[in-house]
Design a protein around this motif. Structure first.
Motif, PDB file in Angstrom:
ATOM      1  N   CYS A  87      -0.688   1.115   0.712  1.00 14.62           N
ATOM      2  CA  CYS A  87       0.655   1.657   0.458  1.00 14.62           C
ATOM      3  C   CYS A  87       1.468   1.590   1.743  1.00 14.62           C
ATOM      4  N   VAL A 128      -7.038   2.874   8.112  1.00  9.00           N
ATOM      5  CA  VAL A 128      -8.374   3.471   8.167  1.00  9.00           C
ATOM      6  C   VAL A 128      -9.360   2.651   7.326  1.00  9.00           C
ATOM      7  N   PHE A 151      -3.580   9.271   4.953  1.00 10.10           N
ATOM      8  CA  PHE A 151      -2.619  10.262   4.468  1.00 10.10           C
ATOM      9  C   PHE A 151      -2.933  10.737   3.053  1.00 10.10           C
ATOM     10  N   HIS A 181      -2.068   4.681  -4.166  1.00 13.91           N
ATOM     11  CA  HIS A 181      -3.126   4.682  -3.149  1.00 13.91           C
ATOM     12  C   HIS A 181      -4.450   4.164  -3.702  1.00 13.91           C
TER      13      HIS A 181
END
Ligand code: SF4
Length: 323
Positions: A15, A21, A30, A117
């Motif tokens: 996104c 990560v 997030f 996500h």
């Protein structure tokens, strides 16, 4: 075993947050979700717009977590407080089985809610489900804060895009959803979705088979933002299908935010729907203003949606037929 798209999550850019990560190794960014598929609910749902819910229901699958932090989120129990709630962790094959089960139960479509996500995990599972007989349309139901690159990679797997357009004012997006570039992101997202599947098409029974249906939730006291959203959509094409939602309710943290600590007034909603007509938008769905409480789910329950919320409660209708 992960699918090929999920295997990209070593440096997550699923996104616009681009956290980078390694979700495959259990890191979270997030959105708070690693590479595993976590869902909060899967079931038939009659509370969507008529082309999505139809008569038998939409096969909704709610992902846990979210890449926005909307202070008024009606799904906050699963989007932001999912660690405290009920979630199921599934393999891709198990998610595919859930899709096929919903199809067997009569779902008009499979409707992935809060998918931004989870776009790659979702896409791998769709491919697995199609290989096993999934034929109903797939609906991508997102907050609109999507990655255009990611959308391009799943081209061909989604039949109906059901994105929000929340903000065309970045400062409002930052204040209420912790996204200071939402208004910069959403134009490219909607153009990509339209490029992939075109305008909304329905079958003989009025059920969506392909295309884009954009949602806009009118926030109390923020009509300038709403007008800008509609103006942008009309500029894309007057044929753009849009659902103008009146169901805002000051849930979650919204009572701490002056200006949105109340419901919408009829005058506010009428002003925005009239503006849509003035812009020449021709495919507009509206709600009754008393819908605020019909739509509020409780994800601590086995059946989060009030079964007394009938489809007539949504009462979405085509403004062009309401002259
Ligand atoms: S999907 Fe999650 S981890 Fe990946 S970029 Fe978006 S917020 Fe960050």
């Amino acid at each position: 075993m992960n699918g090929p798209l999920t295997n990209q999550l070593t440096q997550c850019e699923s996104c616009p947050r681009k956290c980078g990560v390694n979700r495959l190794e259990g890191q979270t960014g997030f959105c708070g979700i690693d590479a595993r598929i976590r869902i909060s609910h899967a079931g038939l749902h009659l509370g969507e717009e008529p082309p999505i819910s139809g008569t038998r229901g939409s096969g909704t699958i709610f992902f846990a977590g979210c890449n926005l932090r909307c202070v008024f989120c009606q799904n906050y129990q699963i989007s932001q407080e999912f660690q405290q709630g009920r979630t199921r962790t599934l393999t891709s094959a198990e998610l595919a089985s859930d899709m096929l089960r919903l199809q067997d139960q009569g779902a008009h479509n499979i409707n992935f809610v809060s998918s931004s996500h989870m776009i790659f995990q979702m896409a791998d599972a769709i491919q697995a489900a199609k290989a096993k007989g999934l034929v109903v349309p797939v609906v991508y139901n997102s907050n609109g804060y999507d990655s255009v690159d990611a959308l391009r990679q799943i081209r061909g797997l989604v039949d109906v895009y059901l994105p929000d357009i929340k903000y065309m004012e970045n400062e409002v997006g930052e204040r209420f959803s912790a996204a200071n570039d939402y208004a910069d992101i959403i134009p490219g997202v909607l153009k990509e979705m339209l490029n992939q599947v075109g305008h909304l098409e329905t079958d003989d029974e009025g059920i969506a088979v392909r295309g884009v249906l954009v949602r806009h939730l009118v926030l109390p006291g923020h009509l300038s933002n709403s007008r800008k959203c509609l103006h942008f959509l009309a500029g894309l094409s007057p044929d753009t299908a849009i659902s103008i939602m009146s169901q805002y309710s000051p849930r979650y943290k919204a009572c701490d935010y002056p200006g949105i600590n109340r419901t919408l007034t009829k005058d506010e909603y009428d002003e925005i729907t009239d503006y849509a007509l003035d812009l020449g938008l021709e495919n507009v769905f509206i709600q009754e203003l008393d819908s605020q409480n019909h739509y509020l789910p409780d994800f601590s329950q086995d059946r989060p949606f009030n079964s007394s919320s009938p489809i007539s409660g949504s009462s979405a209708s085509d403004l062009s037929g309401n002259d």
